[in-house]
Design an enzyme around this catalytic site. Structure first.
Site, PDB file in Angstrom:
ATOM      1  N   ASP A 119      -8.977   1.198 -15.461  1.00  0.00           N
ATOM      2  CA  ASP A 119      -8.611   0.187 -16.464  1.00  0.00           C
ATOM      3  C   ASP A 119      -9.084   0.637 -17.858  1.00  0.00           C
ATOM      4  O   ASP A 119      -8.323   0.618 -18.826  1.00  0.00           O
ATOM      5  CB  ASP A 119      -9.263  -1.169 -16.131  1.00  0.00           C
ATOM      6  CG  ASP A 119      -8.835  -1.719 -14.773  1.00  0.00           C
ATOM      7  OD1 ASP A 119      -8.163  -2.747 -14.727  1.00  0.00           O
ATOM      8  OD2 ASP A 119      -9.180  -1.087 -13.749  1.00  0.00           O
ATOM      9  N   THR A 128      -5.351  -5.057 -10.569  1.00  0.00           N
ATOM     10  CA  THR A 128      -6.507  -4.189 -10.266  1.00  0.00           C
ATOM     11  C   THR A 128      -6.932  -4.356  -8.802  1.00  0.00           C
ATOM     12  O   THR A 128      -7.391  -3.407  -8.173  1.00  0.00           O
ATOM     13  CB  THR A 128      -7.670  -4.504 -11.228  1.00  0.00           C
ATOM     14  OG1 THR A 128      -7.155  -4.417 -12.545  1.00  0.00           O
ATOM     15  CG2 THR A 128      -8.810  -3.522 -11.094  1.00  0.00           C
TER      16      THR A 128
HETATM   17  N1  PPS Z   1      -6.912 -17.373 -10.889  1.00  0.00           N
HETATM   18  C1  PPS Z   1      -5.854 -16.749 -11.350  1.00  0.00           C
HETATM   19  N2  PPS Z   1      -4.683 -17.362 -11.368  1.00  0.00           N
HETATM   20  C2  PPS Z   1      -3.601 -16.734 -11.785  1.00  0.00           C
HETATM   21  N3  PPS Z   1      -3.590 -15.475 -12.241  1.00  0.00           N
HETATM   22  C3  PPS Z   1      -4.752 -14.815 -12.265  1.00  0.00           C
HETATM   23  C4  PPS Z   1      -5.927 -15.400 -11.809  1.00  0.00           C
HETATM   24  N4  PPS Z   1      -6.898 -14.502 -11.931  1.00  0.00           N
HETATM   25  C5  PPS Z   1      -6.338 -13.393 -12.447  1.00  0.00           C
HETATM   26  N5  PPS Z   1      -5.057 -13.575 -12.649  1.00  0.00           N
HETATM   27  C6  PPS Z   1      -4.109 -12.650 -13.250  1.00  0.00           C
HETATM   28  O1  PPS Z   1      -3.170 -12.221 -12.317  1.00  0.00           O
HETATM   29  C7  PPS Z   1      -2.936 -10.837 -12.512  1.00  0.00           C
HETATM   30  C8  PPS Z   1      -2.488 -10.292 -11.220  1.00  0.00           C
HETATM   31  O2  PPS Z   1      -1.391 -11.059 -10.874  1.00  0.00           O
HETATM   32  P1  PPS Z   1      -0.663 -10.754  -9.582  1.00  0.00           P
HETATM   33  O3  PPS Z   1       0.648 -11.421  -9.619  1.00  0.00           O
HETATM   34  O4  PPS Z   1      -0.603  -9.278  -9.385  1.00  0.00           O
HETATM   35  O5  PPS Z   1      -1.552 -11.410  -8.461  1.00  0.00           O
HETATM   36  S1  PPS Z   1      -1.989 -10.771  -7.100  1.00  0.00           S
HETATM   37  O6  PPS Z   1      -3.019  -9.802  -7.358  1.00  0.00           O
HETATM   38  O7  PPS Z   1      -0.794 -10.218  -6.440  1.00  0.00           O
HETATM   39  O8  PPS Z   1      -2.492 -11.894  -6.293  1.00  0.00           O
HETATM   40  C9  PPS Z   1      -4.243 -10.309 -12.973  1.00  0.00           C
HETATM   41  O9  PPS Z   1      -4.028  -9.155 -13.761  1.00  0.00           O
HETATM   42  P2  PPS Z   1      -5.092  -7.942 -13.712  1.00  0.00           P
HETATM   43  O10 PPS Z   1      -6.415  -8.512 -14.102  1.00  0.00           O
HETATM   44  O11 PPS Z   1      -4.537  -7.037 -14.759  1.00  0.00           O
HETATM   45  O12 PPS Z   1      -5.073  -7.377 -12.336  1.00  0.00           O
HETATM   46  C10 PPS Z   1      -4.798 -11.440 -13.787  1.00  0.00           C
HETATM   47  O13 PPS Z   1      -4.482 -11.362 -15.140  1.00  0.00           O
HETATM   48 MG    MG Z   2      -5.354  -5.531 -15.883  1.00  0.00          MG
HETATM   49 MG    MG Z   3      -8.018  -7.705 -14.809  1.00  0.00          MG
END
Ligand code: PPS
Ligand code: MG
Ligand code: MG
Ligand code: MG
Length: 452
Positions: free
Chosen positions: A123, A220
């Site tokens: 990242d 991530t």
């Molecule tokens: N609690 C909660 N609710 C909703 N969304 C959240 C939450 N926490 C994190 N995030 C954000 O979701 C990003 C990942 O989304 P995804 O669609 O890939 O979700 S998942 O990992 O498949 O469950 C993820 O992006 P990254 O941090 O870049 O991985 C977050 O920005």
């Molecule tokens: Mg990210």
């Molecule tokens: Mg993140």
């Protein structure tokens, strides 16, 4: 005496315009001029059916202006797109290496942020690399970026090992970027410069002029689990996303390999092949607003076959508009989107296929490529969606022919800061407007009885 010229109204030669501008002749155009070439200089005696020449000139001028505008539009952002696509390729390749190391070694390179979400050397490294490559290409003073990571955890005394790993990764990747024809710093960066490149990504100019929006590793969680993730870079101009680039290093080039109900890694290990030898995978998707076209390039490897520029093929959303045949994709984590709510919706709309649960913006890529028809995300109340989790994907899906809105049918607003302010309930992306309308209606019907 008045002299008339018969001309074909829309194909007016420049020479004739010239004549008109420099003489006092009244010139008329006649739509159905039988002559070939498209105009004649013989005086016309019967001109009652002719349309006034000035209209023809106007038409021609308008057409010219349109052509000029189209040309300008074609050129507009083209350097930005070129650089962004190359930079995302570079980032994908370094992420692949880091992920392979993470999967085979221990997890000490994975840190937890204040909200307990994971962050890795990938990242921070990708954020530094893209920040640096954009600054080199356009001049640091001309580059505004906003991105997900900051240097807080990285600057702590206990994190020196991670910082060292990030600096090493950044320098390795920057030197490889030369193979993509990108400008990079002449000398290796030190820790201070790497931290500065990461910290630079905190612009607050969301609705004035241009700002790059970056999610260095989206998903991530998927990344650390050896599964799907994306590198998402968008350019926002005056609050509107105008470019979207999505690097999906693990996205199989063939749709049938995208079966996540059993987990990506497990599928691979069932076949007995480690990640590095798995089937053809990895692509970079991109689009420019207003072109009506979205593109995909396969990811390159630094091997003998490495050739840049890369080939691109146009991608399009699926033509399926019957819910019974459509596939919906959604986040893997229940905590990120309510699976029970979307399951109810899916049932009420008549979806029959199992949902495709995929980490990251690869979901946007799946819709744009035509591998799935619906993407829904309904986060718990109080969670605010971030612009870098959506900007690139929205441009790509829309230019590939799809529709992306909130659950109220409104366009997502990228102009009010790092959050998608004013978002109505959730996000809905569909391959076409027919499916989209059905989903929006179904959300309205089931929202009040839901616990969201
Ligand atoms: N609690 C909660 N609710 C909703 N969304 C959240 C939450 N926490 C994190 N995030 C954000 O979701 C990003 C990942 O989304 P995804 O669609 O890939 O979700 S998942 O990992 O498949 O469950 C993820 O992006 P990254 O941090 O870049 O991985 C977050 O920005
Ligand atoms: Mg990210
Ligand atoms: Mg993140
Ligand atoms: Mg993200």
């Amino acid at each position: 005496m008045t002299t008339f010229y018969a001309i074909h109204s829309t194909k007016l030669p420049q020479s004739l315009i010239h004549v008109r501008k420099n003489t006092n002749l009244s010139i008329y155009s006649k739509r159905n001029c039988p002559q070939n070439p498209t105009y004649q200089t013989t005086p016309l005696l019967h001109c009652s059916e002719a349309t006034i020449f000035s209209t023809a000139v106007k038409e021609e001028e308008n057409a010219n202006m349109k052509i000029q505008a189209t040309l300008k539009n074609t050129e507009k952002y083209s350097k930005e797109l070129e650089i962004a696509v190359r930079a995302v390729h570079v980032a994908c390749l370094i992420c692949k290496k880091v992920q392979e190391n993470l999967v085979v070694s221990s997890n000490e390179q994975v840190q937890s942020k204040d909200d307990n979400s994971p962050v890795t050397i990938a990242d921070w490294s990708v954020q530094a690399i893209i920040s640096c490559l954009l600054s080199e290409a356009f001049g640091s003073e001309h580059v505004d970026i906003v991105a997900e990571e900051d240097v807080q955890a990285l600057s702590m005394t206990g994190a020196s090992g991670i910082l060292e790993a990030v600096v090493r990764t950044v320098n390795e990747s920057l030197s490889e970027s030369l193979r993509f024809g990108l400008k990079c710093p002449l000398e290796d960066l030190g820790a201070k410069e790497v931290l500065a490149a990461i910290s630079k990504c905190n612009s607050t100019r969301y609705n004035q002029g241009r700002v790059w929006v970056l999610d260095p590793v989206d998903g991530t969680l998927g990344f650390v689990r050896g599964d799907q993730y994306a590198i998402a870079l968008a350019l926002i101009d005056d609050g509107e996303p105008v470019l979207g680039v999505l690097g999906c290093p693990n996205y199989p080039l063939k749709k049938e390999w995208l079966s996540y109900n059993h987990g990506y890694q497990r599928i691979l290990s069932k076949q007995g092949s480690p990640l590095s030898e798995s089937p053809d995978r990895g692509c970079v998707l991109y689009a420019k607003r207003g072109t009506g076209k979205a593109w995909m390039q396969p990811l390159l490897n630094y091997d003998k076959k490495f050739v840049w520029p890369n080939s691109a093929r146009q991608i399009q959303v699926s033509s399926i508009d019957n819910p019974a045949l459509a596939t919906m994709c959604e986040p893997v984590e229940k905590a990120n989107s309510s699976h029970s709510f979307t399951a109810g919706l899916a049932h009420s709309v008549g979806l029959r296929n199992q949902p495709l649960r995929v980490y990251s913006m690869v979901k946007y890529a799946a819709i744009a490529r035509g591998d799935a028809e619906i993407f829904m995300k309904f986060a718990r109340a109080g969670y605010k969606e971030k612009i870098w989790d959506h900007a690139a994907g929205v441009v790509i899906i829309e230019e590939a022919g799809g529709v992306v809105t909130d659950a109220g049918g409104n366009q997502l607003n990228f102009s009010r800061g790092i959050y998608l302010e004013g978002l109505d309930r959730g996000i809905i992306a569909c391959a076409g407007s027919k499916l989209h309308e059905k989903i929006i209606r179904a959300v309205d019907a089931s929202w009040n009885s839901s616990s969201l």
